[in-house]
Design an enzyme around this catalytic site. Structure first.
Site, short mmCIF file in Angstrom:
data_model
loop_
_atom_site.label_atom_id
_atom_site.label_comp_id
_atom_site.label_asym_id
_atom_site.label_seq_id
_atom_site.Cartn_x
_atom_site.Cartn_y
_atom_site.Cartn_z
N ALA A 117 43.57 -50.57 18.80
CA ALA A 117 44.17 -51.67 18.06
C ALA A 117 43.85 -51.62 16.56
CB ALA A 117 43.68 -53.00 18.65
N CYS B 40 20.29 -84.36 27.40
CA CYS B 40 20.63 -85.61 26.73
C CYS B 40 19.43 -86.56 26.83
CB CYS B 40 21.86 -86.24 27.38
SG CYS B 40 22.16 -87.93 26.81
N HIS C 80 39.89 -69.07 26.94
CA HIS C 80 38.66 -69.04 27.74
C HIS C 80 37.48 -69.70 27.03
CE1 HIS C 80 40.40 -65.42 30.19
NE2 HIS C 80 41.00 -66.55 30.44
N ASN D 70 47.40 -50.68 23.65
CA ASN D 70 46.22 -50.48 24.50
C ASN D 70 45.86 -48.99 24.48
OD1 ASN D 70 44.36 -50.43 26.81
ND2 ASN D 70 45.23 -52.41 27.35
N ASP E 102 34.69 -64.67 21.37
CA ASP E 102 33.78 -64.23 20.31
C ASP E 102 34.06 -64.83 18.93
OD1 ASP E 102 36.01 -62.71 19.36
OD2 ASP E 102 35.40 -60.95 20.52
N ASN F 122 39.51 -63.97 24.31
CA ASN F 122 38.15 -63.67 23.86
C ASN F 122 37.42 -64.95 23.46
OD1 ASN F 122 38.96 -61.09 24.24
ND2 ASN F 122 39.27 -60.61 22.09
N GLY G 285 45.10 -55.13 23.68
CA GLY G 285 43.76 -54.94 24.23
C GLY G 285 43.41 -55.81 25.42
N1 APR Z 1 42.31 -50.95 21.40
C1 APR Z 1 43.19 -51.44 22.32
N2 APR Z 1 42.88 -51.65 23.60
C2 APR Z 1 41.63 -51.34 23.99
C3 APR Z 1 40.66 -50.82 23.10
C4 APR Z 1 41.04 -50.62 21.75
N3 APR Z 1 40.19 -50.15 20.84
N4 APR Z 1 39.51 -50.63 23.80
C5 APR Z 1 39.74 -51.02 25.05
N5 APR Z 1 41.04 -51.45 25.19
C6 APR Z 1 41.68 -52.02 26.36
C7 APR Z 1 41.24 -51.44 27.69
O1 APR Z 1 41.99 -50.27 28.00
C8 APR Z 1 41.55 -52.58 28.64
O2 APR Z 1 42.89 -52.52 29.13
O3 APR Z 1 41.32 -53.38 26.43
C9 APR Z 1 41.42 -53.83 27.76
C10 APR Z 1 40.21 -54.69 28.07
O4 APR Z 1 40.35 -55.19 29.37
P1 APR Z 1 39.30 -56.24 30.00
O5 APR Z 1 37.90 -55.78 29.74
O6 APR Z 1 39.74 -56.51 31.39
O7 APR Z 1 39.48 -57.52 29.07
P2 APR Z 1 40.53 -58.68 29.14
O8 APR Z 1 41.87 -58.20 29.55
O9 APR Z 1 40.39 -59.46 27.88
O10 APR Z 1 39.90 -59.54 30.33
C11 APR Z 1 40.35 -60.84 30.56
O11 APR Z 1 38.49 -61.26 32.03
O12 APR Z 1 36.29 -60.52 31.88
C12 APR Z 1 37.12 -61.65 31.94
O13 APR Z 1 37.07 -63.80 30.96
C13 APR Z 1 36.97 -62.41 30.66
O14 APR Z 1 38.56 -62.97 28.94
C14 APR Z 1 38.18 -61.97 29.85
C15 APR Z 1 39.23 -61.75 30.93
#
Ligand code: APR
Length: 245
Positions: A232, A148, A120, A214, A105, A103, A188
């Protein structure tokens, strides 16, 4: 989430000597942070992420891309850490952990986590694109990226764009964490974006236990020794002692 699974996870975490935690967008979902695609709403709905999150796109349309990142900064600035972020900060005060996040953020840090490995980059960091090494900003024109004063280079968001390598030190620390842990906790993440998605497999290969948290099935379920299907923010605070509890 079954009680038996929770107890098992609690025992494994209590016994672990070195924990590698990998988090993704799901851990910030309960904070209301929009994912990459979710942020493409309203005025931004007609764009593809690939149109905005590449160096090529930035060179072609710097003001557009800069404004999109400003928009995302505003969305994230309004978000607060949730109990999952705070739980991980509490875990670090009890166990030896390395917290690696995909993340951008900064919410782990807001919750009190230190030494977070940001694979990232960070939405609030900037760096120079083709800078001269002595770059200094001139006051930016609103909506445009700062330039710059010496060489005219543009500032760019300090995040990893499509097609770019991960930051070297972060990559090294993440690999090391995966290679030296005895427990890997994945929270997540869909497990679809590499190289981050390969890290739990590395931990598994050296004999570490792998726990996945997840709300949905993920690509890492096959690697996991235990899958906790829960949000989470509800699940993590139940897995170890929270301060003041
Ligand atoms: N608790 C746990 N898991 C959750 C929750 C929650 N409240 N809400 C959603 N999820 C899960 C979803 O089921 C999904 O598997 O979080 C996951 C989010 O997946 P992505 O959106 O693909 O995010 P991520 O795995 O971090 O993506 C990796 O991809 O978009 C690019 O660069 C960006 O860092 C990011 C990378």
């Amino acid at each position: 989430m079954e009680n038996a699974a929770l107890s098992l996870a609690r025992g494994w975490i209590a016994d672990a000597r070195q924990i590698f935690v990998l988090t993704g967008a799901g851990i910030s979902a309960e904070s209301g942070v929009p994912t990459f695609r979710d942020a493409l709403t309203g005025l931004w709905a007609r764009f593809d992420p690939e149109e905005l999150a590449t160096e090529e796109a930035y060179r072609r349309q710097p003001a557009l891309v800069w404004q999109w990142y400003q928009h995302r900064r505003e969305l994230v600035s309004a978000a607060q850490p949730n109990p999952a972020h705070y739980a991980l900060a509490a875990l670090a005060r009890q166990k030896s952990i390395t917290l690696v996040t995909q993340n951008i953020d900064g919410l782990h840090q807001h919750a009190g986590s230190e030494h977070v490995v940001e694979l990232h980059g960070n939405l609030f960091a900037n760096k120079w694109l083709d800078g001269c090494g002595r770059c200094d900003t001139v006051p930016p024109i609103p909506g445009d990226p700062p330039h710059c004063a010496l060489c005219g280079a543009m500032m760019r968001p300090g995040v990893v764009w499509f097609g770019e390598d991960l930051p070297r030190v972060a990559r090294f620390r993440a690999d090391h964490a995966a290679e030296t842990c005895d427990l890997c906790l994945v929270v997540g993440t869909s497990g679809l974006v590499y190289p981050a998605a390969a890290l739990p497999g590395v931990a598994k290969e050296i004999g570490a236990r792998v726990i996945v948290v997840n709300t949905q099935p993920s690509a890492l379920d096959e690697t996991a020794d235990l899958v906790l299907s829960a949000p989470a923010g509800e699940c993590l605070p139940m897995l170890w002692q929270q301060e003041g509890a």
